[in-house]
Scaffold this motif. Structure first.
Motif, PDB file in Angstrom:
ATOM      1  N   LEU A  92       0.083   9.974   2.761  1.00  0.00           N
ATOM      2  CA  LEU A  92      -0.787   8.946   3.328  1.00  0.00           C
ATOM      3  C   LEU A  92      -1.421   8.098   2.231  1.00  0.00           C
ATOM      4  N   ALA A  93      -1.776   8.719   1.111  1.00  0.00           N
ATOM      5  CA  ALA A  93      -2.353   7.967  -0.002  1.00  0.00           C
ATOM      6  C   ALA A  93      -1.368   6.926  -0.525  1.00  0.00           C
ATOM      7  N   VAL A  94      -0.111   7.334  -0.682  1.00  0.00           N
ATOM      8  CA  VAL A  94       0.913   6.401  -1.157  1.00  0.00           C
ATOM      9  C   VAL A  94       1.120   5.276  -0.146  1.00  0.00           C
ATOM     10  N   ALA A  95       1.195   5.628   1.133  1.00  0.00           N
ATOM     11  CA  ALA A  95       1.401   4.614   2.174  1.00  0.00           C
ATOM     12  C   ALA A  95       0.247   3.618   2.210  1.00  0.00           C
ATOM     13  N   ALA A  96      -0.982   4.116   2.103  1.00  0.00           N
ATOM     14  CA  ALA A  96      -2.143   3.218   2.114  1.00  0.00           C
ATOM     15  C   ALA A  96      -2.147   2.309   0.897  1.00  0.00           C
ATOM     16  N   ALA A  97      -1.735   2.845  -0.252  1.00  0.00           N
ATOM     17  CA  ALA A  97      -1.690   2.039  -1.473  1.00  0.00           C
ATOM     18  C   ALA A  97      -0.653   0.929  -1.374  1.00  0.00           C
ATOM     19  N   LEU A  98       0.458   1.201  -0.673  1.00  0.00           N
ATOM     20  CA  LEU A  98       1.541   0.214  -0.546  1.00  0.00           C
ATOM     21  C   LEU A  98       1.387  -0.677   0.684  1.00  0.00           C
ATOM     22  N   GLY A  99       0.362  -0.421   1.496  1.00  0.00           N
ATOM     23  CA  GLY A  99       0.129  -1.236   2.681  1.00  0.00           C
ATOM     24  C   GLY A  99       0.972  -0.868   3.874  1.00  0.00           C
ATOM     25  N   PHE A 100       1.469   0.370   3.918  1.00  0.00           N
ATOM     26  CA  PHE A 100       2.331   0.811   5.013  1.00  0.00           C
ATOM     27  C   PHE A 100       1.661   1.863   5.903  1.00  0.00           C
ATOM     28  N   ALA A 101       0.360   1.951   5.905  1.00  0.00           N
ATOM     29  CA  ALA A 101      -0.346   2.983   6.671  1.00  0.00           C
ATOM     30  C   ALA A 101      -0.434   2.552   8.133  1.00  0.00           C
ATOM     31  N   SER A 102       0.506   3.009   8.939  1.00  0.00           N
ATOM     32  CA  SER A 102       0.520   2.697  10.362  1.00  0.00           C
ATOM     33  C   SER A 102      -0.162   3.815  11.146  1.00  0.00           C
ATOM     34  N   LEU A 103      -0.473   3.522  12.418  1.00  0.00           N
ATOM     35  CA  LEU A 103      -1.117   4.530  13.256  1.00  0.00           C
ATOM     36  C   LEU A 103      -0.246   5.774  13.429  1.00  0.00           C
TER      37      LEU A 103
END
Length: 418
Positions: A92-103
């Motif tokens: 989740l940290a990586v996804a949030a950093a790359l702008g891919f944090a979906s629901l």
């Protein structure tokens, strides 16, 4: 507070520090996960839905986790749980950093994190009696409660502050804390392997802890009250976050509001020796419920974040004292071969209604507004208070039950478990 057991017992100290680290990161997620959901969906209802699935995943895993804790090496189970949480939260940290944090990703990660958290909780609670002598058990649980109170104080504030810097940062920190915990667990030398594994009847094993808990009138009474408190307080926190976000409060301010629960818990921990000398278990239960019943409706009318925080402090002061009394007695009277299942069953029973509070908050905020939401949450606690007054006589049976085994003990004996 007597901290001798913490200084003198290296293995207990390693477990204590590791849990302090992992809980610090996890408590930050109490703020960072809802804020991330709101930033992605802008929906308090979806935020409450994520909280619902978190609670469900904990409950689904809780009883099987108790069976595993009484069947396999508890140290290895805790390490596996830490590594599972590390991988999930790091994703989740990586996804949030790359702008891919979906629901869907947030939901999947939080469900996995909570499931492994239940596995860790069952194993760590079962390990405590193996790591600590019987004479030191009360002191050990007291320092655990103090640690938890400090973490509840710092964690949400840290989660809110780091989210304000970068949305990925609190999740990266959380992942790091799980790695620290796993490393410390590797250094524990005391054997936490199960001496006499339970038999092959998994259903009987999974329900043995529940039979033990429900067979004790005091424990039955306590878990009903605790279920109401946990559920409604969870809804209060969800509502407080949503209301504060709608008022354009900063993530740091929202973290500070949630941290108020830790302030109350810390004050309660510091006052624990004085309170336990002067008040009975029943009075502490009634005091906790009464404080919440009086203060929660006021959260619907206050406007300043400091006022909201002060009310949350008042709601949470007595909670650690009540928990310490219950946990000390429960750990002392439970046989080692049942520790995992009984501890998990107690948590399961106390948390089984947890999803209700956040769902009430999520639905009511959109339909009725803040004041009606907090009043609706409070109504459930009024019912719990009425039940508590009528059932208070059961608390007097605590010491008699601990001294004299009853039918419930036979129902969950090792022979019956097999």
């Amino acid at each position: 507070m007597n901290t001798t057991v913490l200084r003198a017992n290296a293995d207990f100290r390693r477990l204590w520090i590791g849990q302090a680290a992992s809980k610090l990161g996890s408590r930050g997620s109490v703020v960072s996960v809802p804020l991330l959901v709101l930033s992605v969906t802008h929906s308090p209802a979806l935020m409450a839905t994520v909280a619902l699935f978190e609670s469900i995943s904990e409950l689904v895993v809780m009883l099987p986790a108790g069976v595993l804790a009484d069947r396999f090496d508890r140290r290895r189970l805790m390490i596996v749980a830490d590594l599972g949480c590390f991988l999930a939260v790091a994703t989740l940290a990586v996804a949030a950093a790359l702008g891919f944090a979906s629901l869907p990703l947030i939901l999947a990660v939080t469900v996995i994190d909570c499931a492994f958290g239940s596995l860790f909780a069952g194993s760590s609670a079962a390990a405590l009696r193996r790591l600590v002598r019987a004479d030191d058990l009360g002191a050990a649980i007291a320092v655990v409660q103090a640690r938890n109170s400090a973490v509840y104080l710092i964690g949400p504030l840290l989660g809110g502050a780091t989210f304000g810097i970068a949305p990925w940062l609190p999740f990266a920190f959380d992942a790091l804390t799980f790695a620290v915990s796993a490393v410390l667990l590797l250094q524990i030398r005391t054997s936490l392997a199960v001496i006499e594994p339970p038999g092959p009847n998994l259903i009987n094993e999974a329900t043995a802890g529940l039979r033990f808990v429900l067979g004790k009138p005091f424990l039955r009474y306590v878990v009903i009250v605790a279920a109401a408190i946990n559920s409604i307080f969870g809804g209060v926190i969800v509502a407080a976050i949503a209301v504060s976000d709608a008022e354009r409060a900063s993530s740091t301010t929202i973290g500070a509001i949630v941290t108020s629960a830790g302030v109350g818990a810390m004050l309660g921990s510091l006052a624990m020796p004085w309170l336990r000398r002067r008040f009975s278990s029943g009075q502490l239960v009634l005091g906790t419920l009464s404080a919440m019943v009086l203060l929660i409706p006021l959260m619907g009318v206050v406007e300043h974040p400091l006022a909201m925080g002060a009310l949350i402090v008042g709601c949470s002061v007595l909670a650690p004292v009540m928990s310490a009394v219950i946990l000390t007695e429960l750990t002392a009277i439970t046989p080692d071969e049942l520790q995992g299942r009984v501890q998990s069953a107690m948590s399961f029973a106390a948390l089984c209604a947890t999803p209700v509070g956040p769902m009430i908050a999520g639905a009511a905020l959109g339909a009725w507004g803040p004041l009606a939401t907090f009043v609706a949450l409070d109504a459930v606690l009024v019912g719990a208070l009425v039940f508590s007054v009528s059932g208070l006589r059961n608390l007097r049976q605590l010491h008699a039950e601990a001294a004299a085994p009853g039918p419930a003990d036979a129902a969950v004996s090792p022979a019956a478990a097999r």
